[in-house]
Every structure is written in structure tokens, then in C-alpha cells.
Write a protein that holds these residues in place. Sequence first.
Motif, PDB file in Angstrom:
ATOM      1  N   VAL A  47       0.832  -1.205   0.000  1.00 21.70           N
ATOM      2  CA  VAL A  47       0.000   0.000   0.000  1.00 21.70           C
ATOM      3  C   VAL A  47       0.867   1.255   0.000  1.00 21.70           C
ATOM      4  O   VAL A  47       0.645   2.176  -0.799  1.00 21.70           O
ATOM      5  N   LEU A  48       1.856   1.305   0.864  1.00 18.32           N
ATOM      6  CA  LEU A  48       2.689   2.508   0.962  1.00 18.32           C
ATOM      7  C   LEU A  48       3.563   2.696  -0.276  1.00 18.32           C
ATOM      8  O   LEU A  48       3.748   3.826  -0.736  1.00 18.32           O
ATOM      9  N   ALA A  49       4.071   1.605  -0.847  1.00 14.83           N
ATOM     10  CA  ALA A  49       4.867   1.719  -2.079  1.00 14.83           C
ATOM     11  C   ALA A  49       3.990   2.194  -3.235  1.00 14.83           C
ATOM     12  O   ALA A  49       4.402   3.044  -4.037  1.00 14.83           O
ATOM     13  N   THR A  50       2.770   1.680  -3.307  1.00 17.62           N
ATOM     14  CA  THR A  50       1.862   2.096  -4.375  1.00 17.62           C
ATOM     15  C   THR A  50       1.420   3.539  -4.161  1.00 17.62           C
ATOM     16  O   THR A  50       1.271   4.291  -5.126  1.00 17.62           O
ATOM     17  N   TRP A  51       1.233   3.950  -2.922  1.00 22.93           N
ATOM     18  CA  TRP A  51       0.906   5.340  -2.620  1.00 22.93           C
ATOM     19  C   TRP A  51       2.002   6.252  -3.171  1.00 22.93           C
ATOM     20  O   TRP A  51       1.724   7.258  -3.801  1.00 22.93           O
ATOM     21  N   ALA A  52       3.255   5.870  -2.942  1.00 20.79           N
ATOM     22  CA  ALA A  52       4.381   6.706  -3.348  1.00 20.79           C
ATOM     23  C   ALA A  52       4.701   6.611  -4.833  1.00 20.79           C
ATOM     24  O   ALA A  52       5.062   7.606  -5.458  1.00 20.79           O
ATOM     25  N   LEU A  53       4.566   5.414  -5.421  1.00 21.18           N
ATOM     26  CA  LEU A  53       5.058   5.187  -6.783  1.00 21.18           C
ATOM     27  C   LEU A  53       3.981   4.888  -7.818  1.00 21.18           C
ATOM     28  O   LEU A  53       4.284   4.830  -9.010  1.00 21.18           O
ATOM     29  N   GLY A  54       2.756   4.663  -7.396  1.00 23.08           N
ATOM     30  CA  GLY A  54       1.712   4.291  -8.352  1.00 23.08           C
ATOM     31  C   GLY A  54       2.005   2.922  -8.957  1.00 23.08           C
ATOM     32  O   GLY A  54       2.544   2.042  -8.289  1.00 23.08           O
ATOM     33  N   TRP A  55       1.677   2.765 -10.231  1.00 25.27           N
ATOM     34  CA  TRP A  55       1.858   1.470 -10.898  1.00 25.27           C
ATOM     35  C   TRP A  55       3.326   1.045 -10.930  1.00 25.27           C
ATOM     36  O   TRP A  55       3.632  -0.145 -11.035  1.00 25.27           O
ATOM     37  N   ARG A  56       4.247   1.996 -10.804  1.00 26.84           N
ATOM     38  CA  ARG A  56       5.682   1.670 -10.850  1.00 26.84           C
ATOM     39  C   ARG A  56       6.120   0.830  -9.649  1.00 26.84           C
ATOM     40  O   ARG A  56       7.214   0.276  -9.649  1.00 26.84           O
ATOM     41  N   ALA A  57       5.285   0.719  -8.627  1.00 28.31           N
ATOM     42  CA  ALA A  57       5.611  -0.127  -7.474  1.00 28.31           C
ATOM     43  C   ALA A  57       5.439  -1.610  -7.801  1.00 28.31           C
ATOM     44  O   ALA A  57       6.076  -2.457  -7.172  1.00 28.31           O
ATOM     45  N   ILE A  58       4.607  -1.925  -8.769  1.00 23.29           N
ATOM     46  CA  ILE A  58       4.257  -3.320  -9.045  1.00 23.29           C
ATOM     47  C   ILE A  58       5.481  -4.186  -9.373  1.00 23.29           C
ATOM     48  O   ILE A  58       5.634  -5.261  -8.774  1.00 23.29           O
ATOM     49  N   PRO A  59       6.375  -3.795 -10.282  1.00 23.62           N
ATOM     50  CA  PRO A  59       7.540  -4.659 -10.550  1.00 23.62           C
ATOM     51  C   PRO A  59       8.402  -4.906  -9.307  1.00 23.62           C
ATOM     52  O   PRO A  59       8.842  -6.048  -9.077  1.00 23.62           O
ATOM     53  N   ASP A 109      -8.382  10.960  -4.826  1.00 21.53           N
ATOM     54  CA  ASP A 109      -7.041  10.610  -5.290  1.00 21.53           C
ATOM     55  C   ASP A 109      -6.073  10.684  -4.111  1.00 21.53           C
ATOM     56  O   ASP A 109      -5.707  11.768  -3.665  1.00 21.53           O
ATOM     57  N   PHE A 110      -5.679   9.523  -3.596  1.00 26.28           N
ATOM     58  CA  PHE A 110      -4.819   9.470  -2.418  1.00 26.28           C
ATOM     59  C   PHE A 110      -3.351   9.235  -2.741  1.00 26.28           C
ATOM     60  O   PHE A 110      -2.549   9.064  -1.834  1.00 26.28           O
ATOM     61  N   TYR A 111      -2.984   9.199  -4.017  1.00 28.16           N
ATOM     62  CA  TYR A 111      -1.576   9.005  -4.358  1.00 28.16           C
ATOM     63  C   TYR A 111      -0.725  10.136  -3.783  1.00 28.16           C
ATOM     64  O   TYR A 111      -1.190  11.267  -3.643  1.00 28.16           O
ATOM     65  N   ALA A 112       0.535   9.841  -3.503  1.00 29.04           N
ATOM     66  CA  ALA A 112       1.468  10.845  -2.978  1.00 29.04           C
ATOM     67  C   ALA A 112       1.584  12.004  -3.955  1.00 29.04           C
ATOM     68  O   ALA A 112       1.641  11.817  -5.162  1.00 29.04           O
ATOM     69  N   GLY A 113       1.599  13.206  -3.404  1.00 26.86           N
ATOM     70  CA  GLY A 113       1.770  14.388  -4.230  1.00 26.86           C
ATOM     71  C   GLY A 113       0.491  14.921  -4.827  1.00 26.86           C
ATOM     72  O   GLY A 113       0.455  16.043  -5.306  1.00 26.86           O
ATOM     73  N   ARG A 114      -0.563  14.151  -4.795  1.00 25.89           N
ATOM     74  CA  ARG A 114      -1.814  14.616  -5.393  1.00 25.89           C
ATOM     75  C   ARG A 114      -2.765  15.178  -4.339  1.00 25.89           C
ATOM     76  O   ARG A 114      -3.607  15.994  -4.650  1.00 25.89           O
ATOM     77  N   ALA A 115      -2.611  14.693  -3.126  1.00 26.56           N
ATOM     78  CA  ALA A 115      -3.405  15.234  -2.025  1.00 26.56           C
ATOM     79  C   ALA A 115      -2.534  16.237  -1.277  1.00 26.56           C
ATOM     80  O   ALA A 115      -1.317  16.230  -1.420  1.00 26.56           O
ATOM     81  N   ARG A 116      -3.151  17.091  -0.487  1.00 30.19           N
ATOM     82  CA  ARG A 116      -2.388  18.101   0.250  1.00 30.19           C
ATOM     83  C   ARG A 116      -1.409  17.470   1.230  1.00 30.19           C
ATOM     84  O   ARG A 116      -0.310  17.939   1.416  1.00 30.19           O
ATOM     85  N   LYS A 117      -1.818  16.419   1.895  1.00 25.92           N
ATOM     86  CA  LYS A 117      -0.939  15.699   2.810  1.00 25.92           C
ATOM     87  C   LYS A 117      -1.407  14.248   2.888  1.00 25.92           C
ATOM     88  O   LYS A 117      -2.491  13.915   2.423  1.00 25.92           O
ATOM     89  N   LEU A 118      -0.580  13.418   3.488  1.00 26.06           N
ATOM     90  CA  LEU A 118      -0.917  12.002   3.635  1.00 26.06           C
ATOM     91  C   LEU A 118      -2.174  11.866   4.488  1.00 26.06           C
ATOM     92  O   LEU A 118      -2.254  12.429   5.578  1.00 26.06           O
ATOM     93  N   SER A 119      -3.134  11.160   3.972  1.00 24.31           N
ATOM     94  CA  SER A 119      -4.374  10.899   4.696  1.00 24.31           C
ATOM     95  C   SER A 119      -4.288   9.504   5.295  1.00 24.31           C
ATOM     96  O   SER A 119      -4.372   8.511   4.572  1.00 24.31           O
ATOM     97  N   TRP A 120      -4.110   9.440   6.618  1.00 25.23           N
ATOM     98  CA  TRP A 120      -4.012   8.141   7.281  1.00 25.23           C
ATOM     99  C   TRP A 120      -5.316   7.365   7.128  1.00 25.23           C
ATOM    100  O   TRP A 120      -5.294   6.156   6.882  1.00 25.23           O
ATOM    101  N   LYS A 121      -6.442   8.063   7.233  1.00 23.93           N
ATOM    102  CA  LYS A 121      -7.736   7.392   7.049  1.00 23.93           C
ATOM    103  C   LYS A 121      -7.874   6.894   5.615  1.00 23.93           C
ATOM    104  O   LYS A 121      -8.391   5.807   5.367  1.00 23.93           O
ATOM    105  N   GLY A 122      -7.392   7.695   4.665  1.00 20.91           N
ATOM    106  CA  GLY A 122      -7.413   7.276   3.266  1.00 20.91           C
ATOM    107  C   GLY A 122      -6.564   6.040   3.035  1.00 20.91           C
ATOM    108  O   GLY A 122      -6.960   5.127   2.310  1.00 20.91           O
TER     109      GLY A 122
END
Length: 188
Positions: A47-59, A109-122
Amino acid sequence: MTFLIVTCAYVFCHGLIALVVTPAQSIFLPEETVFASLLYLPHGVRVLATWALGWRAIPALVVGASIAEWLFTPTDRFNFLEPVLLESILAGAVSAFLAFELVRLAGFDFYAGRARKLSWKGMITIGAISSVINSLAQTLIFSGLIGLEKLVEVLILYAVGDLVGLVVCMVALMFIFRWSRFYRGVES
């Protein structure tokens, strides 16, 4: 570099579970433990890798899961699971991405950089959704190996283990971030 960090984090967390949690859980749930853990820290990494990297976390997640299975799965269990292990690894690796995308399509949109800050609930919401996606996929993938009487138990075990693993990872990161901020403040 991020590829290596995600891969190593996944292997480390999986190893911790394999060496500490799995032996203890096997005492109480021996048949179900072959398939799922009540505390699966690598889901937090997903979850955290995908939050930070999006689809690029998958490999990186696929490589990390593959290495972790190779290193920490006992030979007899590996041979038992091997016919569908790659499918299982792929399902786990894409589960968080699918959850992020489903939530994004719903307008959040909860991806890193798209929201104002990290949403723990998100992140917990994403973790819960990806846990359900992963548990359904894993149960389907392993359905030929799991006895029908154990199917529901394994499904629930996957969902609970993934979510608990995410919460533990997030709490650990929260303490690490607080400690690092405190440490930086002390140095100043």
C-alpha cells in the motif's frame, strides 16, 4: 533506488512474518497458515509503495515477493503452492494499485503528491479495499488447494492479516517519522 528499497522492505517484512509470526500462528491455525497470516506486514509495504510510486511499485513488489517466497518458504510448502505461486504473487502486487484506482475513479485521489498531505484514514481505506481485493483473488487462486470447508476461514484470514499488517506498518512509520523529527530538532 526506490525499486531496491521497495524490494528490500518487502523481503524484510515477509521474512519477519515467516520467522516470527508464522511459527506462532501455526500452533493455532496449522492448515490456514499455509495460505495466509493474521499479521502480514508486506501488505503495508504494498500500500505505501503504491501510494508513493503508483503502478511503478508493481515490478518491485513482484520481485520482492518472489525473492521472499524463495528465501522463506519451506521446500515442502513451496512445492505444494508452486503451481499457482506466480499468480498469487501477481495478485498481491496489483491489489493496492487496483484499490487506489477504484478510489480515484470514485473521486478521491490518495496518491502521494496529489493530495495536500498524507491521509491516514485514506490509507486505511485503501488498505481495506486492497485487502478485500487480495483476499478474494488469493482465495480464488488457491481454491484448488484449499479444502472447501476452509475457504471462508482463509478468505477472512487474508483480509484480516493484510489490514492488520498495514496498520502495524503505518504505526511503525508514524513513530519513525516522529522520532526523526524529534532527533532533527535535538540536533538543531
